[in-house]
Design a protein around this motif. Structure first.
Motif, PDB file in Angstrom:
ATOM      1  N   HIS A 209      30.506  37.083  36.834  1.00  0.00           N
ATOM      2  CA  HIS A 209      31.221  36.634  38.032  1.00  0.00           C
ATOM      3  C   HIS A 209      32.720  36.688  37.726  1.00  0.00           C
ATOM      4  CE1 HIS A 209      31.487  33.826  41.632  1.00  0.00           C
ATOM      5  NE2 HIS A 209      32.670  33.649  41.075  1.00  0.00           N
ATOM      6  N   ILE A 210      33.433  37.613  38.371  1.00  0.00           N
ATOM      7  CA  ILE A 210      34.867  37.806  38.116  1.00  0.00           C
ATOM      8  C   ILE A 210      35.640  37.470  39.393  1.00  0.00           C
ATOM      9  CG2 ILE A 210      36.649  39.404  37.352  1.00  0.00           C
ATOM     10  CD1 ILE A 210      34.392  41.143  36.168  1.00  0.00           C
ATOM     11  N   GLU A 211      36.673  36.641  39.237  1.00  0.00           N
ATOM     12  CA  GLU A 211      37.468  36.239  40.395  1.00  0.00           C
ATOM     13  C   GLU A 211      38.842  36.888  40.356  1.00  0.00           C
ATOM     14  OE1 GLU A 211      36.798  31.832  41.307  1.00  0.00           O
ATOM     15  OE2 GLU A 211      35.725  32.206  39.433  1.00  0.00           O
ATOM     16  N   TYR A 212      39.263  37.355  41.516  1.00  0.00           N
ATOM     17  CA  TYR A 212      40.549  38.039  41.684  1.00  0.00           C
ATOM     18  C   TYR A 212      41.403  37.267  42.685  1.00  0.00           C
ATOM     19  CZ  TYR A 212      38.219  42.064  39.539  1.00  0.00           C
ATOM     20  OH  TYR A 212      37.541  42.897  38.675  1.00  0.00           O
ATOM     21  N   ALA A 213      42.717  37.340  42.490  1.00  0.00           N
ATOM     22  CA  ALA A 213      43.644  36.724  43.433  1.00  0.00           C
ATOM     23  C   ALA A 213      44.709  37.733  43.821  1.00  0.00           C
ATOM     24  CB  ALA A 213      44.291  35.481  42.827  1.00  0.00           C
ATOM     25  N   ALA A 214      45.281  37.514  44.981  1.00  0.00           N
ATOM     26  CA  ALA A 214      46.350  38.396  45.450  1.00  0.00           C
ATOM     27  C   ALA A 214      47.636  38.172  44.670  1.00  0.00           C
ATOM     28  CB  ALA A 214      46.586  38.170  46.942  1.00  0.00           C
ATOM     29  N   SER A 215      47.805  36.957  44.114  1.00  0.00           N
ATOM     30  CA  SER A 215      49.015  36.620  43.369  1.00  0.00           C
ATOM     31  C   SER A 215      48.700  35.483  42.414  1.00  0.00           C
ATOM     32  CB  SER A 215      50.123  36.199  44.339  1.00  0.00           C
ATOM     33  OG  SER A 215      51.219  35.633  43.647  1.00  0.00           O
ATOM     34  N   ALA A 216      49.403  35.443  41.280  1.00  0.00           N
ATOM     35  CA  ALA A 216      49.220  34.330  40.344  1.00  0.00           C
ATOM     36  C   ALA A 216      49.725  33.025  40.931  1.00  0.00           C
ATOM     37  CB  ALA A 216      49.928  34.629  39.024  1.00  0.00           C
TER      38      ALA A 216
END
Length: 227
Positions: A209-216
């Motif tokens: 399960h890998i989570e991504y964000a648009a910005s830190a």
């Protein structure tokens, strides 16, 4: 591409054949070799593993995240869920609302706060969670018998819900079992209401399960931690 629209409307989509057997074998070998703290459910905070970071930043996965988040995307957290006859569990209907942060800063809309394996966490508001996409990479076939993820389609649009609201939705919305073949990805928004049952099979059900964000930066000076 056919999957961004279902993610926007339903909160999830299944994207088959993202990774091949050799790449999956490399990931499983990495998890077998390294000595990481394990919980009953698997391995938390796996982004520090080179093989995991490489896969998370690979073109197929990063491309999905960028398409859905409509621009930049970076992976910030990875968790291995390892469900088997010897490590079996069920998860009640819930949303994923906690985010790892570099430091604690008392901010309206954030909290309560906690620390997990040395990483600071806070329950996040809808404004921050709306910038996040999870990609669940299936290292085994997910079938009806081995406790697949179940979702309530469209519930990601209702904001952060109370326990009572979660229960009410589970009685009114028809659940969908997310059956994904090995190498496929289940893309999902963290606010979609989801659950899983215990496995009734001898076959493992391992999911990265890998989570991504648009910005830190997630607002008010708060910055995501890599976990």
């Amino acid at each position: 591409m056919s999957w961004p629209e279902p993610i926007r409307k339903q909160g999830y989509a299944i994207i088959p054949d993202i990774l091949g057997p050799q790449e999956i074998a490399g990931l499983l070998d990495e998890f077998n070799r390294v000595d990481l703290p394990r919980s009953r459910a698997g391995v938390r905070h796996a982004m520090g593993l080179p093989a995991v970071a490489k896969i998370a930043r690979s073109a197929p996965l990063l491309g999905i995240a960028q398409e859905v988040l409509r621009g930049e995307a970076f992976p910030f957290r990875a968790t291995l869920f390892d469900k088997s006859p010897t490590a079996n569990w069920l998860v009640v209907w819930h949303q994923d609302t906690a985010l790892p942060l570099r430091e604690r800063r008392e901010t309206p809309g954030w909290g309560p706060w906690s620390v997990k394996d040395g990483v600071i966490y806070a329950q996040a508001p809808e404004s921050a969670l709306g910038q996040v996409l999870a990609l669940r990479l299936h290292l085994d076939d997910s079938v009806p018998e081995n406790g697949p993820l179940r979702v309530l389609p469209g519930t990601h649009t209702f904001g952060v819900l109370s326990d009572k609201a979660l229960h009410d939705l589970s009685t009114r919305v028809v659940a969908v079992d997310c059956l994904v073949s090995q190498g496929g990805v289940l893309a999902m928004r963290p606010l979609i209401v989801h659950a899983s049952s215990k496995s009734q099979s001898e076959a493992p059900r391992r999911v990265l399960h890998i989570e991504y964000a648009a910005s830190a930066g997630v607002g008010d000076g708060l910055v995501l931690a890599i976990a």
